[in-house]
Design an enzyme around this catalytic site. Structure first.
Site, PDB file in Angstrom:
ATOM      1  N   GLU A  36      14.425  27.615  -6.965  1.00 33.40           N
ATOM      2  CA  GLU A  36      13.790  26.741  -5.983  1.00 33.40           C
ATOM      3  C   GLU A  36      12.859  27.557  -5.099  1.00 33.40           C
ATOM      4  OE1 GLU A  36      12.140  24.247  -4.276  1.00 33.40           O
ATOM      5  OE2 GLU A  36      13.863  23.137  -5.090  1.00 33.40           O
ATOM      6  N   PHE A  40      15.590  23.372  -0.189  1.00 33.59           N
ATOM      7  CA  PHE A  40      16.634  22.745  -0.993  1.00 33.59           C
ATOM      8  C   PHE A  40      16.676  21.238  -0.736  1.00 33.59           C
ATOM      9  CE2 PHE A  40      20.066  24.932  -3.409  1.00 33.59           C
ATOM     10  CZ  PHE A  40      19.377  26.116  -3.632  1.00 33.59           C
ATOM     11  N   GLY A  41      16.910  20.489  -1.809  1.00 38.31           N
ATOM     12  CA  GLY A  41      17.090  19.051  -1.670  1.00 38.31           C
ATOM     13  C   GLY A  41      15.999  18.214  -2.281  1.00 38.31           C
ATOM     14  N   GLY A  42      14.858  18.822  -2.586  1.00 43.49           N
ATOM     15  CA  GLY A  42      13.802  18.096  -3.267  1.00 43.49           C
ATOM     16  C   GLY A  42      13.021  17.145  -2.376  1.00 43.49           C
ATOM     17  N   CYS A  44      12.966  13.731  -2.116  1.00 40.92           N
ATOM     18  CA  CYS A  44      13.634  12.610  -1.454  1.00 40.92           C
ATOM     19  C   CYS A  44      14.231  13.021  -0.119  1.00 40.92           C
ATOM     20  CB  CYS A  44      14.720  12.024  -2.363  1.00 40.92           C
ATOM     21  SG  CYS A  44      15.724  10.763  -1.573  1.00 40.92           S
ATOM     22  N   HIS A 445      25.400 -20.087   3.685  1.00 43.09           N
ATOM     23  CA  HIS A 445      24.431 -20.769   4.548  1.00 43.09           C
ATOM     24  C   HIS A 445      24.721 -20.387   5.990  1.00 43.09           C
ATOM     25  CE1 HIS A 445      21.790 -23.890   6.119  1.00 43.09           C
ATOM     26  NE2 HIS A 445      22.775 -24.212   6.956  1.00 43.09           N
TER      27      HIS A 445
END
Length: 466
Positions: A36, A40-42, A44, A445
């Site tokens: 990486e 970290f974590g990308g 998203c 409802h």
């Protein structure tokens, strides 16, 4: 002279988004390396889904306050503490999670070695980690994600600009911003900034915003957006220049000679898969356009090399990457029992104002495919909770096949659209007919889900007994 490999691993994973989640306890008996070069974590976690929705929630809160007079409640937005919003998102949530994930891999995953350089292939399953060390592996998973796409005209101009990767960390809110792009990212950021008091101009080449939506919804959303943003569509940008006293703003010139300008500039013209940065030729990994080519099992053209997520998938969506990660985890553990990716029905949502969610075919696609189509568009304003919200924009549009009674597509624009559509995703995935879905269960409802119920009841079917 090529450097000799220093270590061999059972598995190497390039990328720490969904690729990091791939390495669970079932790989505890394997030697694993993870590469990486960034955080970290990308996408998203750090610059995509999660932080943007936290900003969206703040924007929704401000928007609700600004429109409360319709309910007999007079409220105002007394101020926007931008740095407090940024701190809430990143200092208190995102950054600690990213740091914790990295610490877990570095210090508490005994079988995992972390390399924090830019990984590139220099041979079959042979990787230069970018840290001065070359490694080899029995199997490699490419999960390297994507990056913002920047038009050449912008890069050559020398102007300062933000992307979705850094716009949420800008030091202060500008008074005005130009957003180039008309897709998901552009419309979410346009909502964020405009709701927080920024004058927003959105520039796009297509004739509508969110052009990949069902055409009816795209046109309706575009008309609504024009009431809140300066929307410039069908425009080809011919020049990008710095503007303002400090030259940190931007001015765009269009082919008709008109211009627009802002104190800040956000480029939101899509994201480019990172496969072209990985030296794939040396690994024998083929490309499908700008994506890493994979088969239905996630295998690339190179033996022992797999790929998942934005780097290879036509769907740049976290829920798709997570699905592909689960499939690849199985396939790596069970090479004699491969499971395919399931991309038949991929839903998506746009967290703009109003929210939008979609799954399956648009009306145009269904008709072009030759289906005997029945269509119903149900307004939010036609159901009780829509009355409560004084909603004049929201709608639920359904497309179904008369011959089978099955839904072909569902498209919702309005409050809670990403949650409401889950009912319809489930029905489509498990082939529940429209009559059974509409009348085979209670609908609370006056909940907002009644807009879905009424849309289902409005579809026209011959009496075929399904």
């Amino acid at each position: 002279m090529a450097q000799s490999p220093s270590r061999h691993f059972d598995l190497v994973v390039i990328g720490t988004g969904s690729g990091n989640s791939l390495i669970d306890e079932s790989f505890a008996d394997k030697s694993v390396a993870i590469c990486e070069k960034g955080t970290f974590g990308g996408t998203c976690l750090n610059v995509g889904c999660i932080p943007t929705k936290m900003f969206v929630y703040a924007a929704d809160t401000a928007t609700s306050a600004l429109h409360s007079e319709a309910y007999g409640v007079d409220t105002t937005v007394d101020g926007v503490r931008w740095q407090d919003i940024v701190s809430r998102v990143f200092d208190r949530r995102i950054d600690p999670i990213a740091s914790s994930g990295e610490d877990f891999r570095r210090n508490r995953s005994d079988n995992v070695t972390v390399y924090d350089g830019h990984a590139t292939f220099i041979g079959p399953r042979t990787i230069d980690t970018g840290t001065g060390e070359v490694i080899t592996a029995d199997r490699v998973v490419i999960a390297a994600g994507a990056r913002p796409s920047i038009p050449e005209l912008v890069t050559e101009s020398g102007v300062e600009y933000y992307t979705s990767d850094d716009a949420m960390r800008m030091p202060e809110l500008p008074r005005s911003i130009v957003i180039q792009g008309s897709g998901f990212i552009a419309c979410e950021f346009a909502h964020i900034f405009s709701s927080l008091g920024v004058e927003v101009t959105v520039v796009g080449r297509s004739d509508v915003l969110l052009k990949h939506l069902d055409r009816e919804l795209a046109e309706r959303f575009t008309a609504h957006a024009r009431d809140h943003w300066d929307v410039r569509l069908g425009q080809h940008v011919t020049r990008v220049t710095a503007a303002g006293d400090d030259r940190r703003g931007v001015e765009l010139t269009f082919e008709d000679g008109s211009t627009c300008s802002g104190e800040a500039f956000l480029v939101a013209t899509g994201r480019t898969p990172n496969g072209d940065l990985l030296g794939l030729d040396a690994a024998g990994v083929g490309m499908d356009g700008d994506r890493v080519h994979v088969d239905e099992f996630g295998r690339t053209s190179a033996d022992g090399v797999w790929a998942l997520g934005d780097v290879s998938s036509p769907h740049q969506l976290k829920h798709v990457a997570n699905h592909e990660q689960r499939v690849l985890a199985h396939n790596l553990r069970h090479p004699d029992d491969l499971q395919p990716f399931h991309h038949t029905l991929v839903p998506y949502a746009v967290f703009t104002w109003p929210q939008i969610a979609s799954v399956g075919s648009t009306e145009e696609e269904a008709r072009a495919a030759g289906y005997d189509v029945t269509v119903k568009t149900q307004e939010y304003s036609d159901v009780a909770y829509g009355w409560a919200m004084e909603d004049s924009v929201g709608c639920c549009k359904l497309i179904a096949d008369r011959s089978t009674g099955l839904l072909l597509g569902a498209h919702i624009m309005g409050a809670h659209a990403p949650s409401l559509i889950q009912i319809l995703i489930q029905a489509m995935e498990f082939e529940i007919t429209v009559p059974r879905l509409a009348r085979g269960q209670y609908w609370i409802h006056p909940a907002m889900a009644e807009v879905v119920e009424n849309a289902l009841l409005g579809l026209d079917f011959p009496d075929r007994g399904f």
